[in-house]
Design a protein around this motif. Sequence first.
Motif, PDB file in Angstrom:
ATOM      1  N   UNK A 176      48.914  25.248 -10.816  1.00  0.00           N
ATOM      2  CA  UNK A 176      48.555  25.397  -9.404  1.00  0.00           C
ATOM      3  C   UNK A 176      48.465  24.023  -8.735  1.00  0.00           C
ATOM      4  N   UNK A 177      47.935  23.054  -9.468  1.00  0.00           N
ATOM      5  CA  UNK A 177      47.884  21.693  -8.929  1.00  0.00           C
ATOM      6  C   UNK A 177      49.260  21.105  -8.707  1.00  0.00           C
ATOM      7  N   UNK A 178      50.182  21.368  -9.616  1.00  0.00           N
ATOM      8  CA  UNK A 178      51.553  20.900  -9.424  1.00  0.00           C
ATOM      9  C   UNK A 178      52.189  21.545  -8.202  1.00  0.00           C
ATOM     10  N   UNK A 179      51.867  22.805  -7.951  1.00  0.00           N
ATOM     11  CA  UNK A 179      52.418  23.493  -6.779  1.00  0.00           C
ATOM     12  C   UNK A 179      51.928  22.863  -5.484  1.00  0.00           C
ATOM     13  N   UNK A 180      50.705  22.375  -5.486  1.00  0.00           N
ATOM     14  CA  UNK A 180      50.195  21.691  -4.291  1.00  0.00           C
ATOM     15  C   UNK A 180      50.911  20.369  -4.068  1.00  0.00           C
ATOM     16  N   UNK A 181      51.373  19.761  -5.132  1.00  0.00           N
ATOM     17  CA  UNK A 181      51.992  18.439  -5.057  1.00  0.00           C
ATOM     18  C   UNK A 181      53.490  18.492  -4.791  1.00  0.00           C
ATOM     19  N   UNK A 182      54.172  19.520  -5.327  1.00  0.00           N
ATOM     20  CA  UNK A 182      55.637  19.557  -5.295  1.00  0.00           C
ATOM     21  C   UNK A 182      56.128  20.718  -4.435  1.00  0.00           C
ATOM     22  N   UNK A 183      56.789  20.407  -3.349  1.00  0.00           N
ATOM     23  CA  UNK A 183      57.305  21.425  -2.435  1.00  0.00           C
ATOM     24  C   UNK A 183      58.335  22.328  -3.095  1.00  0.00           C
ATOM     25  N   UNK A 184      58.953  21.861  -4.172  1.00  0.00           N
ATOM     26  CA  UNK A 184      59.997  22.641  -4.831  1.00  0.00           C
ATOM     27  C   UNK A 184      59.419  23.861  -5.555  1.00  0.00           C
ATOM     28  N   UNK A 185      58.122  23.879  -5.797  1.00  0.00           N
ATOM     29  CA  UNK A 185      57.497  25.031  -6.445  1.00  0.00           C
ATOM     30  C   UNK A 185      57.132  26.054  -5.382  1.00  0.00           C
ATOM     31  N   UNK A 186      57.818  27.184  -5.409  1.00  0.00           N
ATOM     32  CA  UNK A 186      57.522  28.246  -4.448  1.00  0.00           C
ATOM     33  C   UNK A 186      56.354  29.101  -4.873  1.00  0.00           C
ATOM     34  N   UNK A 187      56.296  29.413  -6.174  1.00  0.00           N
ATOM     35  CA  UNK A 187      55.204  30.239  -6.680  1.00  0.00           C
ATOM     36  C   UNK A 187      54.959  29.918  -8.146  1.00  0.00           C
ATOM     37  N   UNK A 188      53.689  30.034  -8.548  1.00  0.00           N
ATOM     38  CA  UNK A 188      53.282  29.944  -9.950  1.00  0.00           C
ATOM     39  C   UNK A 188      52.820  31.332 -10.381  1.00  0.00           C
ATOM     40  N   UNK A 189      53.344  31.813 -11.518  1.00  0.00           N
ATOM     41  CA  UNK A 189      52.962  33.143 -12.005  1.00  0.00           C
ATOM     42  C   UNK A 189      52.678  33.076 -13.501  1.00  0.00           C
ATOM     43  N   UNK A 190      51.703  33.858 -13.956  1.00  0.00           N
ATOM     44  CA  UNK A 190      51.538  33.955 -15.390  1.00  0.00           C
ATOM     45  C   UNK A 190      50.124  34.212 -15.845  1.00  0.00           C
ATOM     46  N   UNK A 191      49.962  34.199 -17.162  1.00  0.00           N
ATOM     47  CA  UNK A 191      48.684  34.352 -17.842  1.00  0.00           C
ATOM     48  C   UNK A 191      48.883  33.956 -19.298  1.00  0.00           C
ATOM     49  N   UNK A 192      47.780  33.611 -19.963  1.00  0.00           N
ATOM     50  CA  UNK A 192      47.880  33.159 -21.348  1.00  0.00           C
ATOM     51  C   UNK A 192      48.755  31.921 -21.457  1.00  0.00           C
ATOM     52  N   UNK A 193      49.729  31.960 -22.350  1.00  0.00           N
ATOM     53  CA  UNK A 193      50.716  30.880 -22.472  1.00  0.00           C
ATOM     54  C   UNK A 193      52.088  31.417 -22.060  1.00  0.00           C
ATOM     55  N   UNK A 194      52.091  32.090 -20.910  1.00  0.00           N
ATOM     56  CA  UNK A 194      53.245  32.832 -20.407  1.00  0.00           C
ATOM     57  C   UNK A 194      53.304  32.622 -18.897  1.00  0.00           C
ATOM     58  N   UNK A 195      53.968  31.521 -18.475  1.00  0.00           N
ATOM     59  CA  UNK A 195      53.951  31.117 -17.074  1.00  0.00           C
ATOM     60  C   UNK A 195      55.367  30.787 -16.590  1.00  0.00           C
ATOM     61  N   UNK A 229      57.408  41.491 -17.542  1.00  0.00           N
ATOM     62  CA  UNK A 229      58.797  41.026 -17.672  1.00  0.00           C
ATOM     63  C   UNK A 229      58.852  39.526 -17.896  1.00  0.00           C
ATOM     64  N   UNK A 230      59.574  39.112 -18.954  1.00  0.00           N
ATOM     65  CA  UNK A 230      59.564  37.723 -19.378  1.00  0.00           C
ATOM     66  C   UNK A 230      60.728  36.919 -18.861  1.00  0.00           C
ATOM     67  N   UNK A 231      61.923  37.143 -19.418  1.00  0.00           N
ATOM     68  CA  UNK A 231      63.091  36.385 -18.998  1.00  0.00           C
ATOM     69  C   UNK A 231      63.353  36.547 -17.503  1.00  0.00           C
ATOM     70  N   UNK A 232      62.947  37.677 -16.936  1.00  0.00           N
ATOM     71  CA  UNK A 232      63.144  37.930 -15.507  1.00  0.00           C
ATOM     72  C   UNK A 232      62.207  37.119 -14.620  1.00  0.00           C
ATOM     73  N   UNK A 233      61.206  36.441 -15.215  1.00  0.00           N
ATOM     74  CA  UNK A 233      60.384  35.579 -14.377  1.00  0.00           C
ATOM     75  C   UNK A 233      58.897  35.661 -14.556  1.00  0.00           C
ATOM     76  N   UNK A 234      58.387  36.188 -15.669  1.00  0.00           N
ATOM     77  CA  UNK A 234      56.938  36.336 -15.920  1.00  0.00           C
ATOM     78  C   UNK A 234      56.309  37.078 -14.730  1.00  0.00           C
TER      79      UNK A 234
END
Length: 441
Positions: free
Chosen positions: A353-372, A222-227
């Motif tokens: 994933x590195x940005x998620x460690x730095x920024x508390x506003x990122x709750x989760x990183x999801x994806x694969x390829x160029x689809x994140x 699912x894409x628009x729904x959130x990868x």
Amino acid sequence: MSNAADLDPADGARAYELDREHVFHSWSVQSALKPLVIAGGKGTTVWDYDGTEYLDFSSQLVNVNIGHGHPALVEAIQRQAGQLATVAPAHANLARGEAAKRILEKAGPSFRRVFFTNGGADAIENAIRMARLSTGRDKVLSTYRSYHGNTGAAIVSTGDWRRIPNEYARGHVHFFGPFLYRSEFWAETPEQESERALQHLERVIQAEGPASIAAILLETVPGTAGILVPPPGYLAGVRAIADRYGIKLILDEVMAGFGRTGEWFAFHAFDVVPDLITFAKGSNSGYVPVGGVVMSEEISDAFEDRMFPGGLTYSGHPLGAASIVASIDAMEREGIVANAKRIGEDVLGPGLAGLAEKHEVIGEVRGLGVFWALDLVADRATREPVGAGEIATLKSELTARGLLPFTADNRLHVVPPCVVTDDEAARGLQLIDEALSVLGG
């Protein structure tokens, strides 16, 4: 990259004036619109009439997989227009046949024919029609977190808010698909989420009456729904349930297909083969409107001795078909699908994933390829989504820094063209880092 000498800012002003005076935009309150005027593009970059360049991390609507202005596609469309610009679908045409052959080669040996459409929504319409006619059943099951297009059955198959003011088609039932980060099933592991989501689906089927259900319709990812990358075993489990009850499985690859996930088709990464595949804009990066349905041998054979009651004036339009041929050939020749896979594994995945460690506003990183996707939250503990104001600020900050973003609900989707280079991906990550720092600060 843009040639400023060829650009006239007056043309940009004129384009904006004409748009606001005469163009009606989709999914919008018209009076609130201030559209960015795009003058041209090349590769991963677009620019306006002032010569300001933007790194396109939206791929427009997550479809410019081969990048802007690819010379092989442009030349193929020009050549076909000079040879035969249009032809009725009842006639045979070389470009159409070559396009179908290439698509089937990429889909795999289980598939027999391709029915071409104008885009993704009418691909969904016709896939549903094929499933209903081949089974003699009516109902279609799809998930709440989904988007399938804005025509009659496609929009009612859609699960998000856009369905509600458009519910005119019959026979549609929704269920919850897996999404561990915001689980409907109180799951704590991907395996639990998969198992419980499958149990939920089977119970919905049993409650609805299996003999009344023609198809299960899913976006492979699912894409628009959130990868929402499916957890282990889920798609194979859906296939097994569909087989158990004689239900057809339709996989919507309009957004996920043709390199976006690092595979020719997203389902190739999972243990599943559908009965029908819908595709569209990714097959030729949207250079010309096109779409279609890839049919299994069984579905195709169902219409060998009976008429298929459907058709479109532009089905297999030669300009669209020629652009598909050129796109698939160029993607294969230039290793573009492999590049998307590698960029996801080596650059975007670790970088986000590195940005998620730095920024508390990122709750989760999801994806694969160029689809994140970055799931942005006001509180990591409660997973409360950020509001529309924060997303508007983020979008503004990114655009001001020269990055064209794709946002949806509380998320930033990171979806550059499949041709993105390591340096361009790193630059995009840097700009996202800067914008998130403003948002967090």
